[in-house]
Enzyme design. Structure first.
Site, PDB file in Angstrom:
ATOM      1  CG  HIS A 126      -1.584   1.305   1.477  1.00 11.07           C
ATOM      2  ND1 HIS A 126      -2.400   1.894   0.527  1.00 11.07           N
ATOM      3  CD2 HIS A 126      -1.564   2.156   2.530  1.00 11.07           C
ATOM      4  CE1 HIS A 126      -2.859   3.042   1.012  1.00 11.07           C
ATOM      5  NE2 HIS A 126      -2.361   3.230   2.226  1.00 11.07           N
ATOM      6  CG  HIS A 177      -0.206   7.490   0.924  1.00  8.75           C
ATOM      7  ND1 HIS A 177      -0.004   8.048   2.165  1.00  8.75           N
ATOM      8  CD2 HIS A 177      -1.039   6.429   1.134  1.00  8.75           C
ATOM      9  CE1 HIS A 177      -0.676   7.378   3.090  1.00  8.75           C
ATOM     10  NE2 HIS A 177      -1.296   6.371   2.493  1.00  8.75           N
ATOM     11  CD  GLU A 182       7.232  -1.117 -22.453  1.00 10.05           C
ATOM     12  OE1 GLU A 182       7.571  -1.293 -21.273  1.00 10.05           O
ATOM     13  OE2 GLU A 182       8.004  -1.189 -23.411  1.00 10.05           O
ATOM     14  CG  HIS A 219      -5.862   6.429   1.599  1.00  8.83           C
ATOM     15  ND1 HIS A 219      -6.381   6.105   2.837  1.00  8.83           N
ATOM     16  CD2 HIS A 219      -4.546   6.091   1.664  1.00  8.83           C
ATOM     17  CE1 HIS A 219      -5.427   5.613   3.605  1.00  8.83           C
ATOM     18  NE2 HIS A 219      -4.295   5.585   2.909  1.00  8.83           N
TER      19      HIS A 219
HETATM   20  O1  2HA Z   1      -0.072   3.176   7.601  1.00 14.43           O
HETATM   21  O2  2HA Z   1      -0.910   4.526   4.856  1.00 14.43           O
HETATM   22  O3  2HA Z   1      -3.449   3.840   5.186  1.00 14.43           O
HETATM   23  C1  2HA Z   1      -0.360   4.424   7.114  1.00 14.43           C
HETATM   24  C2  2HA Z   1      -1.292   4.360   5.986  1.00 14.43           C
HETATM   25  C3  2HA Z   1      -2.690   4.044   6.309  1.00 14.43           C
HETATM   26 ZN    ZN Z   2      -2.463   4.935   3.424  1.00  9.91          ZN
END
Ligand code: 2HA
Ligand code: ZN
Length: 281
Positions: A138, A140, A168, A209
């Protein structure tokens, strides 16, 4: 053998450092979980020694006995390389399915990422469709996030725009990008929603997010997010000129790419007649 020399610890350090330097993971933003091979971990750790039992707050029965290296809650990607033993932890999912047995790390008393539900539920979803999946990341990423504010958050339209931005893209993520609406993060609900999308997509945008990626290795998963981010950067750069994009990669060209590289792409994400069937196969 010293676990700090283990390939999987070094890979976690390298990946978090790269992501921090790319500006994708400010402060405590982002988290990673990586399913490890038990025999490999046993070279470094006595697997009968549990330093702490931590309740996860959800059930992950299909993962009982599985071992993951994960980033810690409140930890900064910036610091992982300097102090892996405080910022990373190795957990095994206990026999009850809801306890994480800490085998190593989080030495300053901390624990796994607040996004553990989304990570483990996504692992379960990906493993059910791809037994070789190992990694959930995950992050950002800046341009991907910026694009969220000005582009429709429709999976087909969002994927199509990304595919149009770099030749690509359709080859790297032929399955497209899933999109979830803004939701409260850290909860089991967002975990369940992410996992549902992960049955279909290896990339899932959390609106306003960030993004989730899944893959067989840290390199592959990082590369998926990196490719989306590059396409989003081209989109944002061209948007910022205020000029119309007069040249684009056409849907017919995307079909040529997919066929040449032999990838199974989301036909319904193109705007071509007779392309309404989801998959080639
Ligand atoms: O852990 O990115 O979504 C921090 C984050 C929560
Ligand atoms: Zn996050």
């Amino acid at each position: 053998m010293d676990i700090l020399n283990a390939k999987f610890v070094k890979e976690m350090c390298d990946t978090t450092a790269n992501m921090y330097r790319l500006g994708w993971d400010e402060r405590n933003g982002g988290n990673i979980s990586y399913l490890l091979d038990e025999e490999e971990v046993a070279k470094y750790l006595d697997l009968s020694k549990i330093s702490r039992n931590i309740d996860m707050g959800f059930k992950a029965d299909p993962l009982i006995g599985k071992i993951f290296i994960v980033t810690g809650t409140g930890k900064y990607f910036k610091n992982v390389e300097k102090e892996p033993e405080n910022n990373l932890g190795i957990i095994r999912i206990g026999k009850d399915g809801h306890t994480a047995e800490l085998l190593w790390g989080f030495e300053d008393g901390s624990k796994f990422t607040s996004e553990l539900p989304a990570h483990l539920m996504s692992h379960m979803a990906r493993l059910s469709v791809d037994p070789e999946n190992r990694v959930i990341i995950h992050s950002h990423p800046t341009n991907t996030l910026a694009m969220n504010y000005i582009h429709e958050l429709d999976e087909k339209k969002f994927t199509h725009t990304l595919w149009e931005m770099c030749t690509e893209c359709i080859v790297v993520f032929p399955d497209g990008v899933g999109v979830l609406p803004w939701m409260l993060c850290g909860t089991n609900e967002i975990g369940e929603a992410t996992a549902k999308k992960m049955k279909e997509f290896r990339l899932v945008v959390w609106a306003l997010h960030g993004i989730y990626g899944a893959g067989k290795s840290l390199d592959e998963t990082f590369g998926l997010i990196e490719t989306v981010e590059k396409a989003a950067q081209i989109y944002m750069l061209t948007e910022a000129t205020g000029k119309e994009r007069i040249n684009t990669i056409k849907d017919e060209d995307m079909v040529k790419l997919a066929q040449y590289f032999g990838v199974d792409y989301r036909r319904d994400f193109l705007n071509l007649p007779g392309q309404s069937i989801k998959r080639i196969s």
